[in-house]
Scaffold this motif. Structure first.
Motif, short mmCIF file in Angstrom:
data_model
loop_
_atom_site.label_atom_id
_atom_site.label_comp_id
_atom_site.label_asym_id
_atom_site.label_seq_id
_atom_site.Cartn_x
_atom_site.Cartn_y
_atom_site.Cartn_z
N ARG A 149 20.14 -5.35 -25.83
CA ARG A 149 20.18 -4.79 -27.22
C ARG A 149 20.83 -3.41 -27.21
O ARG A 149 21.72 -3.12 -28.02
CB ARG A 149 18.75 -4.71 -27.79
CG ARG A 149 18.05 -6.05 -27.88
CD ARG A 149 16.82 -5.99 -28.77
NE ARG A 149 15.80 -5.06 -28.34
CZ ARG A 149 14.81 -5.33 -27.49
NH1 ARG A 149 14.72 -6.53 -26.93
NH2 ARG A 149 13.91 -4.41 -27.18
N GLN A 150 20.41 -2.57 -26.25
CA GLN A 150 20.98 -1.23 -26.18
C GLN A 150 22.46 -1.31 -25.83
O GLN A 150 23.29 -0.60 -26.40
CB GLN A 150 20.23 -0.41 -25.11
CG GLN A 150 20.59 1.06 -25.08
CD GLN A 150 20.24 1.77 -26.39
OE1 GLN A 150 19.10 1.72 -26.83
NE2 GLN A 150 21.22 2.40 -27.04
N LEU A 157 24.55 -3.62 -26.58
CA LEU A 157 25.34 -4.05 -27.75
C LEU A 157 25.59 -2.88 -28.68
O LEU A 157 26.71 -2.67 -29.17
CB LEU A 157 24.60 -5.17 -28.50
CG LEU A 157 24.64 -6.54 -27.82
CD1 LEU A 157 23.72 -7.53 -28.53
CD2 LEU A 157 26.07 -7.08 -27.79
N ILE A 158 24.55 -2.07 -28.93
CA ILE A 158 24.72 -0.91 -29.82
C ILE A 158 25.74 0.06 -29.22
O ILE A 158 26.67 0.51 -29.90
CB ILE A 158 23.36 -0.18 -29.99
CG1 ILE A 158 22.33 -1.11 -30.64
CG2 ILE A 158 23.52 1.16 -30.69
CD1 ILE A 158 22.03 -0.85 -32.09
N PRO A 181 16.23 -0.33 -28.94
CA PRO A 181 16.39 -0.66 -30.35
C PRO A 181 15.85 -2.06 -30.63
O PRO A 181 16.01 -2.97 -29.83
CB PRO A 181 17.91 -0.64 -30.53
CG PRO A 181 18.46 -1.00 -29.18
CD PRO A 181 17.49 -0.50 -28.17
N CYS A 241 17.51 -4.13 -36.03
CA CYS A 241 18.44 -2.99 -36.13
C CYS A 241 19.76 -3.36 -35.46
O CYS A 241 20.84 -3.01 -35.96
CB CYS A 241 17.88 -1.76 -35.43
SG CYS A 241 16.32 -1.27 -36.11
N VAL A 242 19.69 -4.10 -34.36
CA VAL A 242 20.92 -4.46 -33.65
C VAL A 242 21.77 -5.39 -34.52
O VAL A 242 22.98 -5.18 -34.68
CB VAL A 242 20.59 -5.14 -32.29
CG1 VAL A 242 21.87 -5.57 -31.58
CG2 VAL A 242 19.77 -4.22 -31.41
N ARG A 248 23.27 -3.52 -37.33
CA ARG A 248 24.33 -2.63 -36.83
C ARG A 248 25.62 -3.43 -36.65
O ARG A 248 26.71 -2.95 -36.94
CB ARG A 248 23.86 -2.01 -35.50
CG ARG A 248 24.88 -1.15 -34.80
CD ARG A 248 25.12 0.16 -35.57
NE ARG A 248 26.19 0.95 -34.97
CZ ARG A 248 27.49 0.74 -35.17
NH1 ARG A 248 27.89 -0.24 -35.97
NH2 ARG A 248 28.40 1.51 -34.60
N VAL A 268 22.23 -13.03 -34.08
CA VAL A 268 23.33 -12.12 -33.74
C VAL A 268 24.64 -12.73 -34.25
O VAL A 268 25.45 -12.05 -34.89
CB VAL A 268 23.39 -11.88 -32.21
CG1 VAL A 268 24.72 -11.26 -31.80
CG2 VAL A 268 22.23 -11.01 -31.76
#
Ligand code: 3HC
Length: 700
Positions: free
Chosen positions: A33-34, A36-37, A77, A81-82, A85, A108
């Motif tokens: 997740r992190q 991807l952000i 995150p 939120c992902v 985003r 996603v």
């Protein structure tokens, strides 16, 4: 694993590529997740990048949220939120889908502005199978693309859908949004084709940022009330599909932000529920069940023989043929053989009619069938499964014959439900080849196979049989030899308690109603009527194990003595009126109740009041108590295997986890008290001491 390792960035001309590499299934762990952000931010800030492709390494696109994180405190995150985003990205994001895009993985993809896929990929929102609903926009974005009706079906069924299947249905929103913008041939180079596709969009100035969340939901002419009622009925006690349906309904007119808020709240509530814990447990124990500490390599098995074309044999043969094995079916004479072949064809035709297979697949499978009365045709078989009637002497003769006609490495399996496999193995010179493969009826449908280890069974034979079971798309559990192995021994104990309650005054329909309301697929007495009360009665009468003394089954014996054998005689515990729906619906029959009452009076058993809670409690305690004894005796490798057996062989409600999972819910202290009470009423022969501390070994 840190962020750099799970998500990496690369570039191809003006296209940025985000690659997730988190084996085995690219689950959305915190680091993914992190990653991807961070990756998105990096590529957005790169002025040379015009579009972003999101792809995965290893065997599949993202298969969902990381189930291993579910029991732990949430970490930032968070997935909603992902996905938001991604949708908010200032550059178009294209999901390149292969393998399975499930749950959070599909959420996603739905947040991306384009989705391209290989034709054989599968997508879906299987959260309800884990007692959850989609928690990152699945209930919000999917209906905005495919409409409310289709989204409701997809979210509440939890099914995996083939990409081509959905594309054929041409599901496109009135805003021009589509599930798949491009579909490429199966097994082709997905990344290469995605890059060509995106470059085409860039060069033709057609690249857009299509935000699904900005659209509205189309639910024109859709009867929500009828659909939700149908879903509630079908759910049979499962909470998640009903919650999912209500969330779709409640949020259909909301903006994506508010809708996702409600969705997330419902997701988090369900995540804490006992049902979700049970379903997640069921998912994990199935993966473990097929594991052993055997180091041997399974033999290659392509040619299989099945002896006996009755219901069981033809079902087993169907399962092998459907999985692509070459199958030799043996019967004693031509008439029996013809009937067996007919049964196999009927099974396939049923699958054809339901759309599970097409004509070509059916023809290919049936081409692999050799039906013969000549045992010498088994010479090429690497595995032979015997499925003749339950007579030890006849089975011994058969195995002696098989030893002569089969090659030296051939595995000889018996499908016996309760006979002593050691006694069968002892009649031949290579007992190491003899194992049990206990299929459940109907064998072409039921998932469970107990692979039985006799005293001299070789590990190679066992591990090979377990590998075959996997190829059949079934679940194997390794068990040892005892009366009924794991499943039927427990089923006998369960049945015995039901019979005892009948004599003590519980009504036939009350017992069945209590058990089905609790979640069992069928009431235990209706099951006996269906399978034939005489079958169990004869088996019990013929075997030497004192704890399964036919004397415990007086109510069933009374039915047999009065020729009330179940559906086949039009009467058993219930009556089957031929005028009533072809006799298929069980009717309460006072005659059966009178017979049981008379037997109880003869035995001097006093009648007491029962309620549903007591019935379920005693039935469960019987299962828990027998399960613990089985494990203590080493009949199963692990306690959780017992739950796998009950979930897949006996219609135990999956959202209740299995008898051992239930034991944990009831609690050791409560079980001890209940057992003590029953022991004082019925004696320690019926309720022997069990080691409740074994329950500590169950990892939830
Ligand atoms: N998280 C973590 N591990 C997972 C996983 C997941 N979502 N899905 C599968 N795995 C693990 C399995 O436990 C197994 O581990 P092991 O090798 O240690 O035993 C390994 O991946 C391979 O899985 P399978 O043996 O099941 O492999 P298959 O090829 O037979 O099947 C699959 C692959 C179709 C992806 C199947 O594993 C599957 O159905 N997984 C569950 C998918 C799912 O339910 N996703 C939704 C999760 S909930 C969610 O996303 C919530 C969101 O809305 C917020």
């Amino acid at each position: 694993m840190n962020t750099q390792q799970t998500v990496t960035i690369s570039k191809h001309n003006h296209i940025g590529i985000l690659t997730i590499d988190y084996p085995p299934v690219n689950a959305l762990s915190q680091s993914v997740r992190q990653g991807l952000i961070d990756g998105l931010e990096n590529l957005e800030n790169d002025n040379t990048v015009k579009a972003i492709v999101l792809q995965c390494q290893s065997r599949t696109f993202i298969a969902g949220a990381d189930i291993k994180e579910f029991g732990k405190p949430p970490t930032e995150p968070l997935l909603p939120c992902v996905v938001n985003r991604i949708e908010d990205s200032t550059k178009p994001v294209v999901a390149a889908i292969f393998g399975t895009s499930l749950g959070g993985g599909f959420e996603v993809a739905l947040a991306c502005h384009y989705r391209v896929a290989l034709a054989d990929a599968k997508i879906g929102l299987p959260e309800v199978n884990l007692g959850l609903i989609p928690g990152a926009g699945g209930t919000q974005r999917l209906p905005r693309i495919v409409g409310a009706q289709k989204a409701l079906e997809m979210v509440t069924s939890g099914k995996h859908y083939g990409v081509s299947e959905l594309a054929n249905k041409d599901i496109t929103s009135d805003k021009g949004l589509t599930l798949f913008d491009a579909i490429f041939e199966a097994n082709s180079d997905l990344l290469a084709q995605t890059l060509v596709y995106v470059e085409g969009l860039i060069n033709s100035n057609n690249l857009q940022i299509k935000r699904v969340g900005e659209q509205s939901v189309n639910d024109d002419n859709f009867d929500w009330s009828k659909a939700i009622t149908t879903i509630s009925k079908k759910a049979r006690g499962k909470e998640a599909p009903v919650v999912a349906a209500n969330i779709l309904f409640d949020t259909k007119a909301m903006g994506i932000k508010d809708g996702m808020k409600l969705e997330r709240e419902a997701f988090l509530t369900l995540r804490q529920s006992e049902q979700s814990a049970a379903l997640r447990y069921a998912f994990s124990i199935e993966k473990i069940a097929a594991k052993t500490d055997f180091k041997e390599t399974p033999l290659a098995i392509n040619n299989v023989g099945v002896i006996g074309g009755g219901n069981m044999g033809s079902g087993i043969a169907t399962a092998f043929l459907a999985a692509g094995f070459n199958l030799t079916l043996i019967e004693q004479n031509q008439a029996a053989l013809d009937s067996g072949v007919e049964r196999i064809k009927t099974n396939f035709k049923r699958n054809l009619k339901s759309g599970r297979i097409n004509q070509k697949q059916m023809d290919t499978c049936l081409d692999n069938l050799i039906a013969t009365t000549d045992y010498h045709q088994l010479g090429q078989s690497e595995l032979v499964v015997e499925a003749i009637f339950e007579d030890l002497a006849v089975k011994k003769q058969l195995f002696a014959k098989l030893e002569k006609v089969c090659n030296a490495d051939c595995i000889l399996a018996t499908n016996t439900s309760y006979l002593d496999i050691n006694a069968i193995a002892d009649v031949i010179k290579r007992p190491q080849q003899v194992i049990g493969m206990h299929f459940f009826s109907p064998a072409n449908i039921m998932k469970l196979v107990e692979v039985v280890q006799a005293d001299k069974s070789s590990k190679v034979a066992l591990i090979s049989a377990m590998a075959v079971v996997k190829k059949l798309n079934k679940i194997s559990v390794l068990v040892g030899v005892c009366f009924g192995f794991a499943g039927n021994r427990m089923y006998t104990r369960y049945g015995r308690e039901i019979q005892q309650m009948l004599l003590e005054g519980a009504k036939i329909e009350q017992i069945d109603q209590a058990m089905t309301t609790w979640g069992m697929a069928m009431g235990p007495l209706a099951v006996q009527d269906l399978s034939g009360i005489d079958i169990g009665h004869n088996a019990r009468s013929a075997q030497p194990f004192p704890e399964y003394d036919p004397g415990y089954f007086r109510a069933a014996a009374t039915m047999v003595e009065n020729n009330r054998l179940g559906r086949k005689t039009g009467q058993g515990f219930y009556r089957y009126d031929q005028d009533n729906n072809n006799g298929s619906k069980p009717e309460v029959d006072p005659v059966a109740a009178d017979l049981i009452r008379a037997k109880a009076a003869e035995l001097g058993i006093k009648s007491t009041e029962f309620n549903d809670e007591i019935i379920v409690e005693r039935a469960l305690l019987a299962l828990i108590s027998e399960g613990l004894s089985l494990y203590k005796e080493g009949i199963v490798q692990r306690l959780s295997d017992i739950d796998v057996v009950w979930l897949h062989g006996y219609g135990f409600p999956r959202h209740k986890g299995g008898p051992m999972f239930q034991a944990i819910q009831i609690g050791k202290d409560n079980i001890a008290l209940m057992l003590e009470r029953l022991r004082s009423q019925q004696g320690s022969k019926i309720w022997p001491e069990v080691d409740l501390s074994l329950l500590d070994e169950l990892s939830l």
